[in-house]
Design a protein around this motif. Sequence first.
Motif, PDB file in Angstrom:
ATOM      1  N   LYS A  94       0.846  -1.215   0.000  1.00  0.00           N
ATOM      2  CA  LYS A  94       0.000   0.000   0.000  1.00  0.00           C
ATOM      3  C   LYS A  94       0.867   1.246   0.000  1.00  0.00           C
ATOM      4  CE  LYS A  94      -4.142  -1.714   2.291  1.00  0.00           C
ATOM      5  NZ  LYS A  94      -4.956  -1.692   3.509  1.00  0.00           N
ATOM      6  N   ALA A  97       2.327   1.645  -3.384  1.00  0.00           N
ATOM      7  CA  ALA A  97       1.287   2.043  -4.343  1.00  0.00           C
ATOM      8  C   ALA A  97       1.023   3.545  -4.310  1.00  0.00           C
ATOM      9  CB  ALA A  97       0.014   1.262  -4.077  1.00  0.00           C
ATOM     10  N   PRO A 103      -4.026   5.521 -11.764  1.00  0.00           N
ATOM     11  CA  PRO A 103      -4.925   4.712 -10.926  1.00  0.00           C
ATOM     12  C   PRO A 103      -5.039   3.250 -11.395  1.00  0.00           C
ATOM     13  CG  PRO A 103      -5.984   6.780 -11.539  1.00  0.00           C
ATOM     14  CD  PRO A 103      -4.711   6.703 -12.314  1.00  0.00           C
ATOM     15  N   LEU A 104      -5.085   3.009 -12.715  1.00  0.00           N
ATOM     16  CA  LEU A 104      -5.181   1.650 -13.225  1.00  0.00           C
ATOM     17  C   LEU A 104      -3.918   0.865 -12.876  1.00  0.00           C
ATOM     18  CD1 LEU A 104      -6.633  -0.548 -14.849  1.00  0.00           C
ATOM     19  CD2 LEU A 104      -5.555   0.411 -16.914  1.00  0.00           C
ATOM     20  N   CYS A 106      -1.898   1.465 -10.489  1.00  0.00           N
ATOM     21  CA  CYS A 106      -1.884   1.322  -9.030  1.00  0.00           C
ATOM     22  C   CYS A 106      -2.752   0.134  -8.602  1.00  0.00           C
ATOM     23  CB  CYS A 106      -2.376   2.611  -8.383  1.00  0.00           C
ATOM     24  SG  CYS A 106      -2.293   2.587  -6.587  1.00  0.00           S
ATOM     25  N   ASP A 107      -3.971   0.055  -9.153  1.00  0.00           N
ATOM     26  CA  ASP A 107      -4.868  -1.052  -8.809  1.00  0.00           C
ATOM     27  C   ASP A 107      -4.262  -2.400  -9.207  1.00  0.00           C
ATOM     28  OD1 ASP A 107      -6.705   0.725  -7.793  1.00  0.00           O
ATOM     29  OD2 ASP A 107      -8.025   0.683  -9.559  1.00  0.00           O
ATOM     30  N   ALA A 111      -3.259  -5.324  -6.517  1.00  0.00           N
ATOM     31  CA  ALA A 111      -3.973  -6.603  -6.571  1.00  0.00           C
ATOM     32  C   ALA A 111      -3.029  -7.775  -6.839  1.00  0.00           C
ATOM     33  CB  ALA A 111      -5.076  -6.543  -7.627  1.00  0.00           C
ATOM     34  N   VAL A 121      -7.512 -10.174 -12.097  1.00  0.00           N
ATOM     35  CA  VAL A 121      -7.178  -8.752 -12.167  1.00  0.00           C
ATOM     36  C   VAL A 121      -7.453  -8.225 -13.573  1.00  0.00           C
ATOM     37  CG1 VAL A 121      -5.302  -7.055 -11.982  1.00  0.00           C
ATOM     38  CG2 VAL A 121      -5.457  -8.922 -10.330  1.00  0.00           C
ATOM     39  N   ASN A 125     -10.455  -5.498 -14.648  1.00  0.00           N
ATOM     40  CA  ASN A 125     -10.063  -4.220 -15.244  1.00  0.00           C
ATOM     41  C   ASN A 125     -10.282  -4.181 -16.757  1.00  0.00           C
ATOM     42  OD1 ASN A 125      -8.809  -2.508 -13.009  1.00  0.00           O
ATOM     43  ND2 ASN A 125      -7.854  -4.503 -12.696  1.00  0.00           N
TER      44      ASN A 125
END
Length: 148
Positions: A94, A97, A103-104, A106-107, A111, A121, A125
Amino acid sequence: MSAKYGVSDKTIRCWVEQGYLAHTKINSITYVDEENLKACMEANARPGMGKGYLEREIRERQEEIDHIIAEYDDRLYLLKTHRNLRPLFELVIKDLAKHIDDPLACDIFFAISIGVPIEDVAKFNDLTVDRAICLYEETLRQLQELFH
């Protein structure tokens, strides 16, 4: 003869049957010429098969087995402790990150790093697996550059 020279009775009988050894049979006893037996043993000797060869081979194989077992013991220990360290790993992930602007990316980084299957994942997405892997690897490279 077999006891004296360390050759099995079966081997001597085979050599007799194949005609390699001169022999005489009286009643049910087969007599073999000792010099002929020595010559046959030399002719059939395998390089490196002297005394202690099998013991060395067994010892070497056992050392290899011990090494492999130790390696897997280490891996098993890591897997067992990983479960206990997972909350700590998630905190570190975290924190890492936070340094990812997209943002994509990062996600995906978060994950995959915490163990969500890449296929899940990618599907979540709306990406191909290859694209998700590519984004993950690129994010890892960027983080490595940032912290080195």
